[in-house]
Scaffold this active site. Sequence first.
Site, short mmCIF file in Angstrom:
data_model
loop_
_atom_site.label_atom_id
_atom_site.label_comp_id
_atom_site.label_asym_id
_atom_site.label_seq_id
_atom_site.Cartn_x
_atom_site.Cartn_y
_atom_site.Cartn_z
N ASP A 413 0.86 -1.17 0.00
CA ASP A 413 0.00 0.00 0.00
C ASP A 413 0.90 1.23 0.00
OD1 ASP A 413 -2.31 1.61 0.28
OD2 ASP A 413 -1.98 1.71 2.43
N LYS A 414 0.33 2.38 -0.28
CA LYS A 414 1.14 3.60 -0.26
C LYS A 414 0.90 4.42 1.00
CE LYS A 414 0.03 7.39 -2.37
NZ LYS A 414 0.18 8.37 -1.26
N GLU A 644 -8.87 14.42 7.97
CA GLU A 644 -9.80 15.26 8.71
C GLU A 644 -9.08 16.11 9.74
OE1 GLU A 644 -12.90 12.89 10.37
OE2 GLU A 644 -14.08 12.95 8.52
N ARG A 752 -2.41 15.02 -1.88
CA ARG A 752 -3.74 14.41 -1.83
C ARG A 752 -4.77 15.52 -1.93
NH1 ARG A 752 -3.87 9.35 0.75
NH2 ARG A 752 -5.80 9.86 1.83
N ASP A 834 -4.86 6.38 -4.76
CA ASP A 834 -4.63 7.78 -5.13
C ASP A 834 -4.75 7.98 -6.64
OD1 ASP A 834 -4.28 8.59 -2.58
OD2 ASP A 834 -2.09 8.57 -2.62
#
Length: 1303
Positions: A413-414, A644, A752, A834
């Site tokens: 995973d990244k 968040e 992101r 992503d």
Amino acid sequence: MPWRSPLALLREALRGQRAREKDLRNLVSNLPYEGLEKGKQPNRYYSGNAIKTTKYTLLLFIPMNLFEQFHRLANIYFVGLAILNFVPVVNAFQPEVALIPIIVIMSLTALKHAWEDFRRYQSDKKLNHKPCSIYSRREKQFVERRWKDVRVGDFVKVVSNEIVPADLLLLYTSDPNGVCHIETSNLDGETNLKLRKAISGLCVPNPEYEPESFNCTVVCEKPNNNLNNFKCYAEKPDQEKVGAGIESLLLRGCTMRNTNHAVGFVVYAGHETKSMLNNNGPRYKRSKLERKLNTDVIFCVILLFVMCLVGAVGQFLWLKALPAVPPYLVPDSNGHLDSPSLSGFYMFFTMIILLQILIPISLYLSIELVKMGQIFFITNDVDLYDQETDSCVQCKSLNITEDLGQIEYIFSDKTGTLTENKMVFRRCSIMGTEYPHKENAIRLAVLEETETEDDIIFNQRPRPTKTGWSLESEDTQRHHGSSSRHKSKVAGNARSDVAFSSPLETEVIPDRMLLQQISGAERFSSSSSRETDPHLDFFLALAICNTVVVSMATAPRRRVSGVSSSSQTNNPLDTLSNWVKKTGSLRHIFTSWRQDHFNPPLKMEESGEVDGLQTCSLHAPSLCDNRPSATSDDLCFEAESPDEAALVNAAKAYGFTLLARTPNSVTVRLPSGEDLVFQVLDTLTFDSVRKRMSILVRHPITRECLLYTKGADYAIMELLGSPYAEHLTGNEKKTAAATQHHLDCYAKDGLRTLCFTKKVVSAKMYESWSVDRQRALAAIENREQLVMDSAVQLETNLSLLGATGIEDCLQDSVPETIVALREAGIQLWVLTGDKPETAVNIGYACRLLEEEDLVINISCNNKLTCTSILDSTLEEVRRYAADPRNVGTTQDISLVIDGRTLAMLLSSDLQDGFVELARRCRSVLCCRVTPLQKSHVVKVIREKLKVMTLAVGDGANDVNMIQAADIGIGISGQEGMQAVMASDFSMPRFKHLKKLLLVHGHWCYTRLANMIIYFFYKNVAYVNLLFWYQFYCGFSGTAMIDYWLMIFFNLFFTSVPPIMFGIMDKDLSAEMLLGVPELYRSGQGAGVYRFSTFWVSILDAFYQSLVCFFIPYLAYRDSDIDLFTFGTPLNTISLFIILLHLSIEIKSWTLVHWLIMLGSVALFFVVTVAYSGLCVTCNPPSNPYWIIQRQMVDPMFYLICIITTVVALLPRYMFHVLRNSIAPSPLQQARHVDRLDPGTREQLMKEWRNLRGSGPVKRSRLSTPPSPTLDTHADIYPVSPIASDIMGDESTLNVITGNHHHT
């Protein structure tokens, strides 16, 4: 208790089974039935709360354990032979003695299982006897009971910092808003608080809740292991249904926080609770080496049968060749002798008993002991310990350690695995205008250059003052730097237990232009117009469109374990000195920025007394609150995701501070100091299909219903229609196009991205939608789809506010780790959700993609195009490989695929071509992939290429991928512990994968492989002595070695050295294995444990047994020695040969090696001498009395031992010498380098790596390019080759080769 017939009990059991298997359960309160017998209880069919994880009981331990051990075929084999030995016509030894080896092995295994089960029993007992509070109708209050006494239908009271004993439907809390906070770290490892709210409409808030007033029927789904979903509704007496979901469920094992007390209704208990259904226990995986081992055991069985067949045929021919009946053949009571053929048949089974140890009885137990020792060394390696998280590598699957040394493909995973998962707010775009936050970028650059973040935080940390926009004066800062820093330390310590709360994540320096924009809106706008300002709306969306829980930084939170960060001390003077030294030339940047950062005049406002002096701080958005309330520094944001947390902290930096959140309201403090309390009408939570979340609120001033939405850019832009849609006005088109341009630039920079929108919902629309929403929430069947449809119904025709760019920094040493793994012959795949632009940028930063790589990007809209592109790409790659000019060269190819294209390539007709293309690539980057696609990719590569795979991830979306791989590794990061709980190994950082594989993986595999080969050699060499003797005893099944000594030989004399060899041998040092990763390739593919290696070892055992038997035979031929006098030298010589053979194989000698080897020899002579001197009739009719004593005074004994040992071991020794001299393998060359002094060794390791084309690892970090604003000419900002050349929007094949300058 009255007697009940078995038939009645059976009927009751069937009713209970049917009740438990129903899709829906109807639960009622137990209070009206309190005191009645169990048969009259309405919820009697459901599980109690007592748990039992033990496998055995005291009475049934022996039969159940024997049944479990007999699942291993080897145990059945040896027990069967022991029983066969009781048959008089085929027995080879004293029957009772033949049982000893298998009894010892199975007894040791049973003791191990008993100890493990006893520990489980102790854990269960401790858990079942924990106290809890259950409501009693008789006593009219909550009374203390034990967890095991809780039943479905009870009312349980949970107080602050207490663990929830069962799955409770929340009915009441001490909070006036009907909410409570829980911590789920015991379930998923997440330390942030989660908000739970009482089911609405059932209970009237009172100081004390009365459970007897509850008269509803709770209808819920049958138990399942989904921790994130729960379907339930409560039906009132008037048939009204009130829906409830996971937001109203307190899970067993959670801890109540920041809430005085709460009352819940038990819906699931004991083994039916969600936490227990997720507790699957340790996983069992068969390692690749174990599968090969089983094949070789079959070969040994075949070899044993061949040898037994030779013995049977030999017996037949021997008896046939006798001219008369020999005197040693005694007839039965009837005077009858068996025929030669029948004797040969019996001899077959006698030979099986005699040669049974050809199958290594203690091998499986030895392997378990070796793996336990290997795990001990792995988990106690200080290099695999992470001080920041106070965690180290943990092993959960105890039987696949050797697979760590054979990995060929890694799927990673990244986010959170390669990156920190510490989201840093970098830039934003509002209404088409981009704000680059250059000052914040400077702060981050300084943070990266310093050793610790705390050294500099006090110099640029934006902190609130009481009123007005203010700037801390330079003089005051000098006087109060120490105090400010101390307060920063205290605040940091207070938040040390909160996730996503490091200074890197929480501190944001506002952008100057955006700050002026907001300041102007606050100063010059009226109250009514201010609410419609898009900039203010944007930050309101950042502040409230989330699930962040607000708590006090000083709120007590008791923990079971953990070291408080307050125990660490730091001298403020040292900190200041370090800051001055490290920032150096950067100081004037901050000075100049402070001088002209604000247009308003400088205001000095009192913010507290420290040593009699007034202090103020540098903070753009001041918090004005004349009421006696906590400042924003006292607030902790408990976020479920780092994104968040970053957004809420960014809003706080601009003065939009989230103060409180309840199920019905959210309070935000504006930069002016005014508090706005928004009524929360509904929250449309995030899901993986919509890729967004929304919150519907009522504005406290305008009373409008506002829908704020945030989500992935592609998900939000679709809801606006096309940027050039007909219904958009000119300004809206321009804003959408500009924002999309900024989003593309953010993605190219590796950020992101999230989009934020706003929608004004009319009262009529809200009323109509609310009815549909409540109907969906109360549904049981197809509830998820109905809830999602209701959300999609409202999320239309949104107005775009802006977008954000958040950076997720790479973890430490990720580029070095990836380069080392690639040199080790491991192909690395990164599977991420992503955007392609973001993933490619991170790929270059972490050196997954190299500047000189041939990067192939495949992006298709339809399957026909995908097939064409795949075929053409494969043809080009094959043509390169077939070109004679490219012989001996390798093409560095990297592949980039998006999720839509990947789904096409994984279809059955394109799968083979995709696998072939991927096999020729050095690295593969898959973007926009789903969790299901991740696991599918792993399965396809593992099954098609027959390779060893490893998957590593940190979040719940990686669980499927982790479980699909041969080895799954979970990163104990900030996304909870779901991945860790599903993994075989867990580790704190991705960089630890380097040593775990290259060092411990190599050691574990080579040690275990060599030990297994040695075990087979040892047993074959020893048992062949008995086989050769049969040619001289008429194939009668006679043994020339006392059977007790044969048992001692395998159980004591030669059992510990190979175990020590498997645990402690090191063919190379850790420094050498890390310095030359190429050495890891020796374990890939066939590895050390090959078919040829096994049979060469078996042939060597045959040769050594021939030498060991025939040299003493020739020496004692024509002498008058007895049987055991001939067998004793054979036993002694075989011990020397077997131990010295191991000495040749041992690569590193330590004190432990010497003690065990010499101790085994000493034990042999002590036991043999004692046995020969004391045991006269231990094994009648044989008599071993004083045999070894007479041998030890005979020079012939020593001469035979020396000559035989030398002749037996000379070929193996010469083979090692010649191989190391003429054609040394890379491992042998490395072993030679490893013996040199450290300086010379380091130089030779560098030359070795450079010789194979691996240069030093270049530091690579994400660049911070200038702001891509719309009013700036495009020529000023160079287009990144990564984005412009590699990524394409249409169905194209983009290929980039050559060297790109990438900073």
